[in-house]
Motif scaffolding. Sequence first.
Motif, mmCIF file in Angstrom:
data_model
loop_
_atom_site.group_PDB
_atom_site.id
_atom_site.type_symbol
_atom_site.label_atom_id
_atom_site.label_comp_id
_atom_site.label_asym_id
_atom_site.label_seq_id
_atom_site.Cartn_x
_atom_site.Cartn_y
_atom_site.Cartn_z
ATOM 1 N N PHE A 74 0.868 -1.270 -0.184
ATOM 2 C CA PHE A 74 0.023 -0.033 0.102
ATOM 3 C C PHE A 74 1.009 1.260 0.050
ATOM 4 O O PHE A 74 0.695 2.356 -0.714
ATOM 5 C CB PHE A 74 -0.687 0.072 1.321
ATOM 6 N N ALA A 77 2.444 1.498 -3.279
ATOM 7 C CA ALA A 77 1.636 2.188 -4.334
ATOM 8 C C ALA A 77 1.651 3.644 -4.330
ATOM 9 O O ALA A 77 1.456 4.430 -5.236
ATOM 10 C CB ALA A 77 0.407 1.314 -4.200
ATOM 11 N N LYS A 78 1.542 4.121 -2.862
ATOM 12 C CA LYS A 78 0.987 5.536 -2.693
ATOM 13 C C LYS A 78 2.426 6.275 -2.957
ATOM 14 O O LYS A 78 2.131 7.257 -3.744
ATOM 15 C CB LYS A 78 1.021 5.777 -1.001
ATOM 16 N N ARG A 80 4.731 5.361 -5.174
ATOM 17 C CA ARG A 80 4.844 5.624 -6.557
ATOM 18 C C ARG A 80 4.130 6.461 -7.318
ATOM 19 O O ARG A 80 4.514 7.086 -8.435
ATOM 20 C CB ARG A 80 4.791 3.972 -7.128
ATOM 21 N N ASN A 81 2.812 6.393 -6.894
ATOM 22 C CA ASN A 81 1.915 7.445 -7.576
ATOM 23 C C ASN A 81 2.547 8.900 -7.427
ATOM 24 O O ASN A 81 2.451 9.914 -8.155
ATOM 25 C CB ASN A 81 0.698 7.422 -7.144
ATOM 26 N N ARG A 85 3.741 11.765 -10.076
ATOM 27 C CA ARG A 85 2.880 13.068 -10.045
ATOM 28 C C ARG A 85 4.215 14.057 -10.099
ATOM 29 O O ARG A 85 3.904 14.979 -10.811
ATOM 30 C CB ARG A 85 2.272 13.217 -8.871
#
Lengths: 90, 201
Positions: A74, A77-78, A80-81, A85
């Motif tokens: 989790f 994923a956070k 990486r996003n 951005r």
Amino acid sequence: MKLINSKKLRKNYEILNYYDIEDILSEFDTKIKLSLRNTDYQEREDLEQEIKLKIIEKLYTVQLRNPPSFWSFFTFAKNRNKEMRNSNDS
Amino acid sequence: MNGSKNDKMLQFLEKNKKAISNPIIKSFLSEKRNYKLLDKTINNPTKENMGIIDRAFQKHYLRIRIISYISNLIYHFSIDYDIKVNRLNNRYTLILDKQAFDNNNSTFKDIIEDNPTSNFDEVYGNDLTEHIENHELYKAIKQLTEKQLIILQMRYLENMPLNEIAKQLNTSPQNISNQHSRAIKKLRELILGQQKGSENN
């Protein structure tokens, strides 16, 4: 059969929620049929058989790395996003 | 009470929108059971609850890995197989099976002239000795006189009756019959002699 009792196979079975090789193969049937278009008409029957054999063989032998825990994935994923951005911003 | 619980979950989802849009997490939470697990864990973050969601997620993750592994396998295997088959076909070309003319279904092997050699006479010839497979009989038959051989040949190879043979050889049927039985007797003796000889050895 000896092979059916192998621990690794049973593990791979359980992960897929199936208890029969036939079921696994039929689950992938559409995908297999689609891939048959990659070869000539005369070869398709042979190819289908070869693919199924390969799948069975791999269900016995494949060893996947340990999966990440939910929370670490989790966070991954956070972040990486976030990175994506940031790189888009710059 | 229930409302605040849901609020907490909604807040969590809102705060972690980006992480939740990750395809693996998304598919994991699309199962109602897993969604409930997460809900429960967020409202009550005990070690036990976290462990449960971990195990469920790990199974889900492995399942996806195996499915994608097999899907990739199917795709790449089919391509490799096609390359392999093409290579073999190029190496062992079936030239005779290729189309011979445009707009025509006939292949090259169809226009090869058919020259039958399966004719009985062509394979074996007209000579009686050519028709003998038994080695002992062959050796014995070689020792017959020419006339005896001709009589046997007419009798057995050409299936001629005795008087017909007699007419052709300009003798009487009795003579033919005598010579015939003498030839058979001689053959019989020769073969028996050969067998005895080989037994003694």
